[in-house]
Design a protein around this motif. Structure first.
Motif, PDB file in Angstrom:
ATOM      1  N   GLU A 173       0.836  -1.191   0.000  1.00 10.03           N
ATOM      2  CA  GLU A 173       0.000   0.000   0.000  1.00 10.03           C
ATOM      3  C   GLU A 173       0.876   1.248   0.000  1.00 10.03           C
ATOM      4  O   GLU A 173       1.596   1.504   0.961  1.00 10.03           O
ATOM      5  N   ALA A 192       4.155   4.052  -5.965  1.00  7.95           N
ATOM      6  CA  ALA A 192       3.375   5.175  -6.484  1.00  7.95           C
ATOM      7  C   ALA A 192       3.562   5.352  -7.979  1.00  7.95           C
ATOM      8  O   ALA A 192       2.677   5.863  -8.659  1.00  7.95           O
ATOM      9  N   GLN A 197       3.315   3.302 -10.110  1.00  8.88           N
ATOM     10  CA  GLN A 197       2.376   2.426 -10.803  1.00  8.88           C
ATOM     11  C   GLN A 197       0.959   3.016 -10.857  1.00  8.88           C
ATOM     12  O   GLN A 197       0.050   2.395 -11.367  1.00  8.88           O
ATOM     13  N   SER A 198       0.795   4.216 -10.289  1.00  8.31           N
ATOM     14  CA  SER A 198      -0.538   4.807 -10.205  1.00  8.31           C
ATOM     15  C   SER A 198      -0.472   6.323 -10.347  1.00  8.31           C
ATOM     16  O   SER A 198       0.451   6.956  -9.841  1.00  8.31           O
ATOM     17  N   TYR A 199      -1.453   6.874 -11.012  1.00  7.16           N
ATOM     18  CA  TYR A 199      -1.537   8.332 -11.143  1.00  7.16           C
ATOM     19  C   TYR A 199      -2.106   8.984  -9.890  1.00  7.16           C
ATOM     20  O   TYR A 199      -2.034  10.193  -9.739  1.00  7.16           O
ATOM     21  N   LEU A 200      -2.652   8.199  -8.996  1.00  7.89           N
ATOM     22  CA  LEU A 200      -3.277   8.734  -7.790  1.00  7.89           C
ATOM     23  C   LEU A 200      -2.288   9.387  -6.835  1.00  7.89           C
ATOM     24  O   LEU A 200      -2.674  10.195  -6.012  1.00  7.89           O
ATOM     25  N   HIS A 201      -1.017   9.030  -6.950  1.00  9.07           N
ATOM     26  CA  HIS A 201      -0.025   9.460  -5.965  1.00  9.07           C
ATOM     27  C   HIS A 201       1.038  10.383  -6.543  1.00  9.07           C
ATOM     28  O   HIS A 201       2.114  10.518  -5.969  1.00  9.07           O
TER      29      HIS A 201
END
Length: 108
Positions: A54, A85, A87-91
């Motif tokens: 996470e 992070a 691996q994701s645009y959220l972070h």
């Protein structure tokens, strides 16, 4: 009001010591109050199996170690967070901040 919520969460945690949602909530409250040792205790309890999948948990552990002045541990968790992070645009914003902080920590 925040202290009342914290007391309620701690009471609930006594009933279920492994409740991840309660542990994370209490860790977040502690982190927001700059009580880094307590925040770290909650976060590491969540990660007792060393899953570290996470991004938010890695970031909060890094912030806690950073707040305690534990440079090497902070670096480790910032690096792990950045890897997750990416691996994701959220972070994206947090990853940018983590990279800045990592650069500062690695500067002699």
């Amino acid at each position: 009001q925040g202290e009342t919520a914290e007391k309620i969460l701690k009471s609930l945690l006594k009933l279920n010591r492994d409740d991840i949602t309660l542990l994370l909530s209490l860790g977040n409250i502690s982190l927001s109050r700059r009580n880094y040792p307590e925040a770290l205790s909650y976060y590491l309890t969540v990660d007792k199996n060393k899953v570290l999948q996470e991004p938010e948990l890695c970031y909060n552990i890094a912030l806690s170690y950073d707040g305690l002045g534990s440079k090497q541990e902070a670096i480790l968790y910032y690096e792990r967070f950045i890897a997750l992070a990416s691996q994701s645009y959220l972070h994206i914003n947090a990853a940018t901040e983590a990279k800045k902080r990592l650069t500062l920590l690695k500067t002699p």
